[in-house]
Every structure is written in structure tokens, then in C-alpha cells.
Enzyme design. Sequence first.
Site, mmCIF file in Angstrom:
data_model
loop_
_atom_site.group_PDB
_atom_site.id
_atom_site.type_symbol
_atom_site.label_atom_id
_atom_site.label_comp_id
_atom_site.label_asym_id
_atom_site.label_seq_id
_atom_site.Cartn_x
_atom_site.Cartn_y
_atom_site.Cartn_z
ATOM 1 N N ASP A 114 0.846 -1.194 0.000
ATOM 2 C CA ASP A 114 0.000 0.000 0.000
ATOM 3 C C ASP A 114 0.884 1.248 0.000
ATOM 4 O OD1 ASP A 114 -3.216 0.531 1.010
ATOM 5 O OD2 ASP A 114 -1.790 2.199 1.104
ATOM 6 N N ASN B 165 -12.815 -2.621 2.493
ATOM 7 C CA ASN B 165 -13.676 -1.443 2.605
ATOM 8 C C ASN B 165 -14.620 -1.418 1.407
ATOM 9 O OD1 ASN B 165 -12.337 -0.550 4.947
ATOM 10 N ND2 ASN B 165 -10.763 0.485 3.743
ATOM 11 N N GLY C 52 -15.515 3.414 3.571
ATOM 12 C CA GLY C 52 -14.168 3.961 3.429
ATOM 13 C C GLY C 52 -13.449 3.521 2.177
ATOM 14 N N GLN C 53 -14.193 3.070 1.172
ATOM 15 C CA GLN C 53 -13.548 2.620 -0.074
ATOM 16 C C GLN C 53 -13.224 3.825 -0.949
ATOM 17 O OE1 GLN C 53 -15.879 -0.070 -2.524
ATOM 18 N NE2 GLN C 53 -14.131 -0.553 -3.845
ATOM 19 N N SER C 54 -11.930 4.011 -1.224
ATOM 20 C CA SER C 54 -11.525 5.145 -2.061
ATOM 21 C C SER C 54 -11.171 4.718 -3.478
ATOM 22 C CB SER C 54 -10.342 5.885 -1.428
ATOM 23 O OG SER C 54 -9.230 5.030 -1.298
ATOM 24 N N HIS D 269 -10.416 -4.758 -3.387
ATOM 25 C CA HIS D 269 -9.094 -5.012 -2.813
ATOM 26 C C HIS D 269 -9.235 -5.435 -1.369
ATOM 27 C CE1 HIS D 269 -10.052 -0.702 -2.560
ATOM 28 N NE2 HIS D 269 -9.426 -0.681 -1.384
ATOM 29 N N HIS E 58 -7.201 -5.435 2.055
ATOM 30 C CA HIS E 58 -6.038 -4.964 2.808
ATOM 31 C C HIS E 58 -5.578 -6.110 3.710
ATOM 32 C CE1 HIS E 58 -6.734 -0.483 2.238
ATOM 33 N NE2 HIS E 58 -7.958 -0.934 2.004
HETATM 34 P P1 DGP Z 1 -9.460 1.947 0.293
HETATM 35 O O1 DGP Z 1 -9.497 3.230 1.039
HETATM 36 O O2 DGP Z 1 -9.964 0.766 1.102
HETATM 37 O O3 DGP Z 1 -10.147 2.064 -1.056
HETATM 38 O O4 DGP Z 1 -7.940 1.628 0.044
HETATM 39 C C1 DGP Z 1 -7.233 2.076 -1.050
HETATM 40 C C2 DGP Z 1 -5.795 1.993 -0.698
HETATM 41 O O5 DGP Z 1 -5.070 2.043 -1.906
HETATM 42 C C3 DGP Z 1 -5.243 3.088 0.187
HETATM 43 O O6 DGP Z 1 -4.780 2.523 1.401
HETATM 44 C C4 DGP Z 1 -4.104 3.701 -0.582
HETATM 45 C C5 DGP Z 1 -3.853 2.709 -1.675
HETATM 46 N N1 DGP Z 1 -3.468 3.258 -2.945
HETATM 47 C C6 DGP Z 1 -4.151 4.187 -3.666
HETATM 48 N N2 DGP Z 1 -3.513 4.434 -4.822
HETATM 49 C C7 DGP Z 1 -2.412 3.645 -4.833
HETATM 50 C C8 DGP Z 1 -1.359 3.448 -5.768
HETATM 51 O O7 DGP Z 1 -1.293 4.044 -6.837
HETATM 52 N N3 DGP Z 1 -0.405 2.547 -5.430
HETATM 53 C C9 DGP Z 1 -0.446 1.846 -4.250
HETATM 54 N N4 DGP Z 1 0.547 0.990 -4.011
HETATM 55 N N5 DGP Z 1 -1.425 2.008 -3.353
HETATM 56 C C10 DGP Z 1 -2.398 2.898 -3.652
#
Ligand code: DGP
Length: 115
Positions: free
Chosen positions: A30, A88, A94-96, A101, A103
Site C-alpha cells: 500500500d 472497505n 471507506g472505499q476510495s 481489494h 487490505h
Molecule cells: P481503500 O481506502 O480501502 O479504497 O484503500 C485504497 C488503498 O489504496 C489506500 O490505502 C491507498 C492505496 N493506494 C491508492 N492508490 C495507490 C497506488 O497508486 N499505489 C499503491 N501501491 N497504493 C495505492
Amino acid sequence: MSDCIFCKIAAKEIPSSLVYEDDVCVAFKDLEPQAPVHVLVIPKKHVESVLALTENDKALVSHILVDVIPKLAKSLGVAEKGFRVVANTGAEGGQSVKHLHFHLLGGRSMQWPPG
Ligand code: DGP
């Protein structure tokens, strides 16, 4: 999906710190780690979230949860002490990033309830 950042990571169109790959999924570190071990496990196939999964995705989810995550937890050194798996889902979940995915977080004591 062409504008999905995780599809691009899975296709290696943008770089990531890959820790695992097979035909079905990839796992990578992450970008904003919330624990000493924080990797994301994603299907290569674009699925928006847990809510978008269908009957056809049962093998995919089973593969990630049964085959991949336990092995990754062991190889990353967090299996013995414990770890957390989080998916999420949706805005209040909290899904961005709108690509399913999981975690995998470990290496420290987790709190409950989550924030
Ligand atoms: P969520 O908030 O559950 O949708 O988690 C998305 C996660 O993805 C967040 O912890 C940060 C990570 N993330 C977002 N963009 C990138 C990226 O370009 N590369 C990596 N390695 N992680 C990313």
C-alpha cells in the site's frame, strides 16, 4: 477498466511494489501503509467492490482468501501473531479505489472498533 488505477497496477502500466502475482490476482504494498505490513490483494479482473461480486466470482474470492492471503501472511511474517484482512466497501465503508481489494495489515496490535 481503462481509467482504473488498480487495473493499471495489475497490468504493470504503473509501478508498484509487487509482493505476489499469479494468473488471478496480484498483491502489492500500500502506498500509504497503516501498519508495518500493509499489502493490497486485488483480482486482475476489474470488480468494483464486494457488492459487485457475482456467482461467477466465487472461485476468484476463494482463491484470494483461501489460497493467497494465508500464504502471504506467512511469507510476510505476520501469521503467527495475527493480522487483519479488510475490504472497505462503498462510501461509508471507506472505499476510495473502486476496484475490489483486500487490505492485509499486520506487524502491530490492531484496535477495535476501527476508526
Ligand atoms: P481503500 O481506502 O480501502 O479504497 O484503500 C485504497 C488503498 O489504496 C489506500 O490505502 C491507498 C492505496 N493506494 C491508492 N492508490 C495507490 C497506488 O497508486 N499505489 C499503491 N501501491 N497504493 C495505492
